[in-house]
Design an enzyme around this catalytic site. Structure first.
Site, PDB file in Angstrom:
ATOM      1  N   GLY A  47      44.396  50.246  48.296  1.00 35.82           N
ATOM      2  CA  GLY A  47      44.077  49.685  46.984  1.00 35.82           C
ATOM      3  C   GLY A  47      42.578  49.573  46.818  1.00 35.82           C
ATOM      4  O   GLY A  47      41.785  49.998  47.670  1.00 35.82           O
ATOM      5  N   ASP A  55      38.065  32.819  45.315  1.00 39.61           N
ATOM      6  CA  ASP A  55      38.821  33.783  44.508  1.00 39.61           C
ATOM      7  C   ASP A  55      40.315  33.696  44.819  1.00 39.61           C
ATOM      8  O   ASP A  55      40.970  34.704  45.072  1.00 39.61           O
ATOM      9  CB  ASP A  55      38.297  35.201  44.741  1.00 39.61           C
ATOM     10  CG  ASP A  55      38.740  36.180  43.640  1.00 39.61           C
ATOM     11  OD1 ASP A  55      39.060  35.706  42.533  1.00 39.61           O
ATOM     12  OD2 ASP A  55      38.763  37.389  43.893  1.00 39.61           O
TER      13      ASP A  55
END
Length: 387
Positions: A26, A146
């Site tokens: 990814g 995050d």
């Protein structure tokens, strides 16, 4: 720009003379992630090539590379069963590469693509396990910055299936550490930012708590607490004003979510307090916190939920809503915004007492009569024999 000179790599490339790339897993704003083979230890690893925005100057890229190396080493401090481990930080040319544990998995974001929303009991368990890892990170002075559905991984096959881990400490930093070039930028994903961060404040442990609350809200409600908006600026304005939408599907998890999404960071629970509250919510307090933290995700039938399995076909969201963790009693389904009483840490409520049934309870009446008659007949015959 400096970014133009970043090295392009592909399968079979050997990073730092040790990690051979196999396939891309990814990518995103912070770089590309590859499945690789550690040729020294003969094991699979996930390795991230850290990238930077195209508009950075050479000096800014140099500072960012140095920071990535430092933050990678920082993440290596954390060892926790619910956090993806950082194995190594290395340079290939001038590019930083972060070498991490590889766990075949799908993210919570991918799970949400398979169904509209997830059952509050399982979401509470996911939250408790992630909060336990983040509580340890906070104790070590590490702020994640995050936390979002895409960074929560669920093992989707093999013996570890159902195991939950928080990933991507790639933009984490030590508390109080100055971030070069960060004074005018907002780090994190807008839909999950805490209001104080959206207003330009520094990320803290409290903002991680808010981000986890936003992530869990999204899992039960089907969208983030500030909604979905392609206009990032408009979204940031809503986040900055703490304009969350009232939960409607979160049931017994509602109280925990609202406490984690408290606009005032000083009034939010600590990550450890959030973990205890979430663990209690997962079962209604009928088992200990440790059991909630140590148990992989399971449906009512004892299987890994379909949305966490590799290649499984989706089922209806209605059936999902009534799923629970196998072996973990379902939390009571309260009305939206109904308060959940919070126990003291480590002191879950005992299971409800159920009196034992008396012998013979529940037998059909004709059978009881027949048994009594047979007993009397035996007594009469015994008397006759003795006479």
């Amino acid at each position: 720009m400096a970014q133009q000179g970043q090295r392009i790599v592909g399968p079979d490339h050997l990073v730092a003379g040790r990690y051979r790339l196999r396939s891309k897993l990814g990518g995103g704003g912070m770089g590309s992630v590859w499945l690789a083979r550690d040729t020294l230890l003969d094991r699979e690893v996930a390795i991230k090539q850290v990238s930077f925005p195209d508009d950075l100057t050479d000096e800014a890229v140099k500072e960012a590379r140095s920071r990535a190396m430092r933050e990678g080493r920082l993440a290596a401090r954390l060892t926790h069963p619910h956090a993806i481990a950082m194995y190594d930080v290395t340079l290939e040319g001038d590019d930083p590469w972060l070498v991490m544990e590889y766990m075949p998995s799908r993210s919570l974001a991918q799970a949400l693509n398979a169904t509209q929303f997830l059952p509050p009991a399982l979401v509470a368990q996911i939250g408790a396990q992630v909060a336990d890892a983040l509580a340890q990170a906070h104790a070590a002075g590490i702020v994640h910055r995050d936390v979002k559905p895409g960074n929560i991984l669920i093992a989707d096959r093999g013996p570890a299936a159902g195991t939950v881990k928080i990933s991507d400490f790639g933009i984490s930093h030590a508390k109080g550490e100055t971030q070069p070039g960060s004074s005018s930028s907002i780090v994190g994903t807008p839909a999950f930012l805490a209001p104080e961060v959206a207003r330009g404040g520094d990320p803290t442990e409290a903002s991680d708590v808010f981000a986890l609350g936003s992530t869990l809200y999204t899992a039960t409600e089907g969208q983030p607490p500030f909604g979905i908006d392609e206009d990032t600026i408009a979204l940031l304005h809503r986040v900055a004003k703490a304009e969350i939408m009232r939960p409607a599907r979160s049931g017994a998890l509602t109280d925990a979510l609202l406490r984690m999404l408290e606009p005032d960071p000083s009034r939010r629970p600590t990550m450890a307090e959030a973990r205890d509250l979430l663990a209690h919510t997962a079962t209604g307090g009928s088992v200990g916190i440790d059991y909630v933290l140590d148990t992989p995700l399971r449906d009512a039938d004892g299987a890994v939920p379909f949305w966490a399995r590799r290649g499984a076909a989706p089922e209806s969201a209605r059936r999902l809503h009534h799923s629970t963790v196998s072996g973990l009693p379902a939390a009571p389904q309260a009305e939206p915004l109904q308060s959940v009483r919070r126990p003291g840490p480590g002191l879950p409520q005992p299971p409800a007492f159920e009196p034992k049934k008396k012998a013979g309870a529940g037998l059909p009446l004709p059978l009881i009569v027949a048994l009594v008659a047979a007993g009397l007949l035996v007594v009469i015959l015994a008397i006759a024999v003795l006479a």
